[in-house]
Design an enzyme around this catalytic site. Structure first.
Site, PDB file in Angstrom:
ATOM      1  N   GLU A   1      -7.438  -5.706  -1.215  1.00 38.56           N
ATOM      2  CA  GLU A   1      -8.475  -5.374  -0.198  1.00 38.56           C
ATOM      3  C   GLU A   1      -9.800  -5.595  -0.778  1.00 38.56           C
ATOM      4  OE1 GLU A   1      -6.933  -2.373   2.953  1.00 38.56           O
ATOM      5  OE2 GLU A   1      -9.189  -2.083   3.144  1.00 38.56           O
TER       6      GLU A   1
ATOM      7  N   HIS B   1      -7.867   6.623  12.277  1.00 36.83           N
ATOM      8  CA  HIS B   1      -7.521   7.784  11.562  1.00 36.83           C
ATOM      9  C   HIS B   1      -8.584   9.183  11.789  1.00 36.83           C
ATOM     10  CE1 HIS B   1      -5.950   4.868   7.996  1.00 36.83           C
ATOM     11  NE2 HIS B   1      -5.145   5.272   8.583  1.00 36.83           N
TER      12      HIS B   1
ATOM     13  N   LYS C   1       1.109 -10.740   8.507  1.00 37.11           N
ATOM     14  CA  LYS C   1       0.228  -9.762   7.019  1.00 37.11           C
ATOM     15  C   LYS C   1       0.537 -10.511   5.591  1.00 37.11           C
ATOM     16  CE  LYS C   1       0.520  -5.106   5.600  1.00 37.11           C
ATOM     17  NZ  LYS C   1       0.710  -3.670   5.524  1.00 37.11           N
TER      18      LYS C   1
ATOM     19  N   LYS D   1       0.831  -1.178   0.115  1.00 34.72           N
ATOM     20  CA  LYS D   1       0.109  -0.044  -0.080  1.00 34.72           C
ATOM     21  C   LYS D   1       0.899   1.178  -0.130  1.00 34.72           C
ATOM     22  CE  LYS D   1      -4.183  -1.191   2.197  1.00 34.72           C
ATOM     23  NZ  LYS D   1      -5.119  -1.226   3.553  1.00 34.72           N
TER      24      LYS D   1
ATOM     25  N   ARG E   1      -8.445  -8.398   3.709  1.00 31.88           N
ATOM     26  CA  ARG E   1      -7.286  -7.443   4.060  1.00 31.88           C
ATOM     27  C   ARG E   1      -7.850  -6.314   4.968  1.00 31.88           C
ATOM     28  NH1 ARG E   1      -2.179  -5.024   0.303  1.00 31.88           N
ATOM     29  NH2 ARG E   1      -1.293  -3.854   2.406  1.00 31.88           N
TER      30      ARG E   1
ATOM     31  N   HIS F   1       0.517   8.061  13.930  1.00 34.63           N
ATOM     32  CA  HIS F   1      -0.418   6.931  13.585  1.00 34.63           C
ATOM     33  C   HIS F   1      -0.678   5.868  14.635  1.00 34.63           C
ATOM     34  CE1 HIS F   1      -2.102   4.144  10.437  1.00 34.63           C
ATOM     35  NE2 HIS F   1      -1.459   3.320  11.006  1.00 34.63           N
TER      36      HIS F   1
ATOM     37  N   GLU G   1       0.766  -1.339  16.530  1.00 33.58           N
ATOM     38  CA  GLU G   1       0.555  -2.225  15.295  1.00 33.58           C
ATOM     39  C   GLU G   1       0.778  -3.842  15.854  1.00 33.58           C
ATOM     40  OE1 GLU G   1      -0.892  -1.417  12.802  1.00 33.58           O
ATOM     41  OE2 GLU G   1      -0.646   1.018  12.270  1.00 33.58           O
TER      42      GLU G   1
HETATM   43  P1  NAD Z   1       7.319   8.259  10.421  1.00 29.09           P
HETATM   44  O1  NAD Z   1       7.706   7.887   8.853  1.00 29.09           O
HETATM   45  O2  NAD Z   1       6.904   9.506  10.377  1.00 29.09           O
HETATM   46  O3  NAD Z   1       8.528   7.854  11.291  1.00 29.09           O
HETATM   47  C1  NAD Z   1       8.407   8.481  12.684  1.00 29.09           C
HETATM   48  C2  NAD Z   1       9.461   9.359  13.137  1.00 29.09           C
HETATM   49  O4  NAD Z   1      10.849   8.541  13.181  1.00 29.09           O
HETATM   50  C3  NAD Z   1      10.041  10.527  12.156  1.00 29.09           C
HETATM   51  O5  NAD Z   1      10.337  11.544  12.817  1.00 29.09           O
HETATM   52  C4  NAD Z   1      11.363   9.768  11.601  1.00 29.09           C
HETATM   53  O6  NAD Z   1      12.030  10.829  11.027  1.00 29.09           O
HETATM   54  C5  NAD Z   1      11.982   8.990  12.643  1.00 29.09           C
HETATM   55  N1  NAD Z   1      12.879   7.957  12.485  1.00 29.09           N
HETATM   56  C6  NAD Z   1      12.740   7.173  11.487  1.00 29.09           C
HETATM   57  N2  NAD Z   1      13.615   6.012  11.750  1.00 29.09           N
HETATM   58  C7  NAD Z   1      14.395   6.372  12.721  1.00 29.09           C
HETATM   59  C8  NAD Z   1      15.429   5.871  13.314  1.00 29.09           C
HETATM   60  N3  NAD Z   1      15.642   4.644  12.946  1.00 29.09           N
HETATM   61  N4  NAD Z   1      15.734   6.417  14.398  1.00 29.09           N
HETATM   62  C9  NAD Z   1      15.384   7.659  14.816  1.00 29.09           C
HETATM   63  N5  NAD Z   1      14.431   8.124  14.192  1.00 29.09           N
HETATM   64  C10 NAD Z   1      13.752   7.603  13.353  1.00 29.09           C
HETATM   65  O7  NAD Z   1       5.969   7.215  10.985  1.00 29.09           O
HETATM   66  P2  NAD Z   1       6.036   5.756  11.182  1.00 29.09           P
HETATM   67  O8  NAD Z   1       5.286   5.437  12.423  1.00 29.09           O
HETATM   68  O9  NAD Z   1       7.176   5.003  10.579  1.00 29.09           O
HETATM   69  O10 NAD Z   1       4.905   5.476   9.845  1.00 29.09           O
HETATM   70  C11 NAD Z   1       3.707   6.152   9.781  1.00 29.09           C
HETATM   71  C12 NAD Z   1       3.005   6.061   8.572  1.00 29.09           C
HETATM   72  O11 NAD Z   1       2.792   4.748   8.125  1.00 29.09           O
HETATM   73  C13 NAD Z   1       1.578   6.455   8.580  1.00 29.09           C
HETATM   74  O12 NAD Z   1       1.798   7.765   7.243  1.00 29.09           O
HETATM   75  C14 NAD Z   1       0.633   5.350   8.103  1.00 29.09           C
HETATM   76  O13 NAD Z   1      -0.355   5.823   7.243  1.00 29.09           O
HETATM   77  C15 NAD Z   1       1.839   4.781   7.049  1.00 29.09           C
HETATM   78  N6  NAD Z   1       1.141   3.237   7.225  1.00 29.09           N
HETATM   79  C16 NAD Z   1       1.446   2.587   6.350  1.00 29.09           C
HETATM   80  C17 NAD Z   1       0.740   1.419   6.055  1.00 29.09           C
HETATM   81  C18 NAD Z   1       0.916   0.865   4.853  1.00 29.09           C
HETATM   82  O14 NAD Z   1       0.396  -0.545   4.705  1.00 29.09           O
HETATM   83  N7  NAD Z   1       1.381   1.275   3.836  1.00 29.09           N
HETATM   84  C19 NAD Z   1       0.746   0.641   7.143  1.00 29.09           C
HETATM   85  C20 NAD Z   1       0.644   1.163   8.448  1.00 29.09           C
HETATM   86  C21 NAD Z   1       1.188   2.675   8.431  1.00 29.09           C
HETATM   87  N1  GLY Z   2      -1.966  -1.468   7.278  1.00 31.10           N
HETATM   88  C1  GLY Z   2      -3.176  -2.071   6.484  1.00 31.10           C
HETATM   89  C2  GLY Z   2      -3.077  -2.781   5.313  1.00 31.10           C
HETATM   90  O1  GLY Z   2      -1.834  -2.890   4.809  1.00 31.10           O
HETATM   91  O2  GLY Z   2      -3.826  -3.334   4.612  1.00 31.10           O
END
Ligand code: NAD
Ligand code: GLY
Length: 355
Positions: free
Chosen positions: A231, A246, A221, A137, A235, A259, A179
């Site tokens: 989906e 959200h 997953k 995704k 899914r 998130h 998660e």
């Molecule tokens: P993010 O990418 O914003 O990272 C969180 C913070 O951690 C940021 O400030 C980043 O710079 C920092 N960071 C990253 N790696 C680091 C490290 N190793 N050391 C120190 N700092 C670090 O947030 P996230 O929680 O990783 O991801 C959230 C996003 O993921 C949301 O936009 C959500 O919608 C998306 N998401 C997508 C899916 C999907 O299936 N595609 C699933 C779940 C979440």
């Molecule tokens: N995080 C939900 C999905 O990947 O479907």
């Protein structure tokens, strides 16, 4: 090191490699060796600052500002133009080095650049390792709602180096834990029990425990995505807590709650709804909430419950103005529910809203 195969038809299968040091010790160039004619690494300022040595000057890199607020169209244009400037062709690949924000955007740009090039996920947050880097995704947010624009575009490979967890702020670790707990509630009572016993090791950053837990979550997953990549139905269970979450993220203002934190609150709301509807026992609700508490996840949001309820209607699962939510039936089992009782949904939200 652990290896998980994601077996998707039409040549979209790939492997997830999970282990301590698999990227940081070898270097990104060695990991990517032989993949694609050229590449562009997309990362954010925080990751680039901490892991400079992974980005030798000869490796083309695009550094974006960090944070959910940056998950927007203008950055997709930046990545695509960066790809042109770097001379990426159809045999090239984009590399997402970062959390879910970088991964979702780099994947989206890869899916539309020259009508689609390969991308590799190198997740650096717990959340990205267990969830966003797997399953294809991609997308960005709109002011109207989260992830409203995007594609399904599977990565060519995922390299999850657990040593990235060492530099993560505690708050980001907690977000990943939300998660992880989600997988236990929706699919795996044994994982849930293991988390009840082992949460202290995760909070203490024990990387060998993370390796096992990340591998289990990725397997769970992958099993779902293999059955329902786009989906059509199943899914949607991976979005447990997300319809509420959200909406919490949007109403609180993107960036106020991360998130994972919002999903944790969303899981509490969904379980409250399930108990009120006679679908879940209060004991199971307490077990879920107990684990969320143990992980240090927030318990409430300062916002109007009515606004959160309205925001739920821009969720992608809503159809023809009707809500569709994921409801827990027991630890390890959930079901999709269409048109849930509006009064009960609102009461469940109210239970976690503070003035
Ligand atoms: P993010 O990418 O914003 O990272 C969180 C913070 O951690 C940021 O400030 C980043 O710079 C920092 N960071 C990253 N790696 C680091 C490290 N190793 N050391 C120190 N700092 C670090 O947030 P996230 O929680 O990783 O991801 C959230 C996003 O993921 C949301 O936009 C959500 O919608 C998306 N998401 C997508 C899916 C999907 O299936 N595609 C699933 C779940 C979440
Ligand atoms: N995080 C939900 C999905 O990947 O479907």
């Amino acid at each position: 090191m652990k290896k998980i195969a994601v077996d998707i038809s039409h040549g979209k299968s790939y492997q997830i490699l999970i282990g301590e040091g698999i990227v940081v010790e070898k270097g990104l160039a060695a990991v990517l060796c032989g993949r694609g004619s050229s590449c562009l690494v997309v990362t954010d300022r925080n990751v680039a600052g901490l892991y400079k040595k992974l980005l030798p000057p000869k490796m083309r890199t695009l550094v974006l500002p960090p944070g959910e607020k940056e998950k927007k169209f203008s950055n997709i244009e930046r990545i695509c133009r960066g790809a042109v400037e770097s001379g990426l062709d159809r045999g090239s690949q984009v590399v997402a080095l970062g959390g879910g924000v970088v991964g979702d955007m780099a994947g989206f740009a890869a899916s539309i650049y020259m009508r689609g090039v390969d991308y590799v996920q190198v997740p650096t947050t717990v959340l990205a390792m267990v969830d966003s880097s797997v399953g294809g995704k991609t997308g960005v947010d709109l002011p109207e709602g989260k992830n409203l624009v995007g594609t399904f575009w599977q990565p060519a490979a995922v390299f999850a180096d657990t040593s990235f967890i060492r530099t993560l702020p505690a708050r980001e670790i907690r977000c990943g834990l939300a998660e992880i707990i989600k997988y236990g509630v929706i699919l795996d009572p044994r994982l849930f029990s293991a988390l009840e016993k082992g949460m202290k090791f995760l909070l203490a950053c024990d990387l060998s425990v993370y390796e096992k837990i990340i591998a289990r979550c990725c397997r769970l997953k992958a099993d779902v995505v293999e059955k329902d990549e786009k989906e059509g139905g199943l899914r949607a269970i991976l979005n447990y807590g997300h319809s509420f979450g959200h909406a919490v993220e949007k109403v609180a203002g993107f960036g106020k709650f991360s998130h994972g934190e919002a999903v944790g609150i969303g899981m509490r709301m969904a379980a409250k709804f399930a108990v009120a509807s006679g679908m879940l026992s209060p004991q199971e609700e307490r077990r879920q909430n107990g684990l969320l508490d143990m992980a240090g996840l927030p318990k409430s949001v300062k916002a109007s419950a009515e606004k959160i309820y309205s925001a739920m209607f821009s969720d992608k699962k809503a159809r023809a103005g009707r809500l569709r939510i994921v409801v827990p039936r027991a630890i390890g089992r959930v079901e999709l529910l269409d048109s849930p009782d509006p009064g009960r949904v609102l009461s469940a939200i109210e239970a976690y809203c503070s003035p």
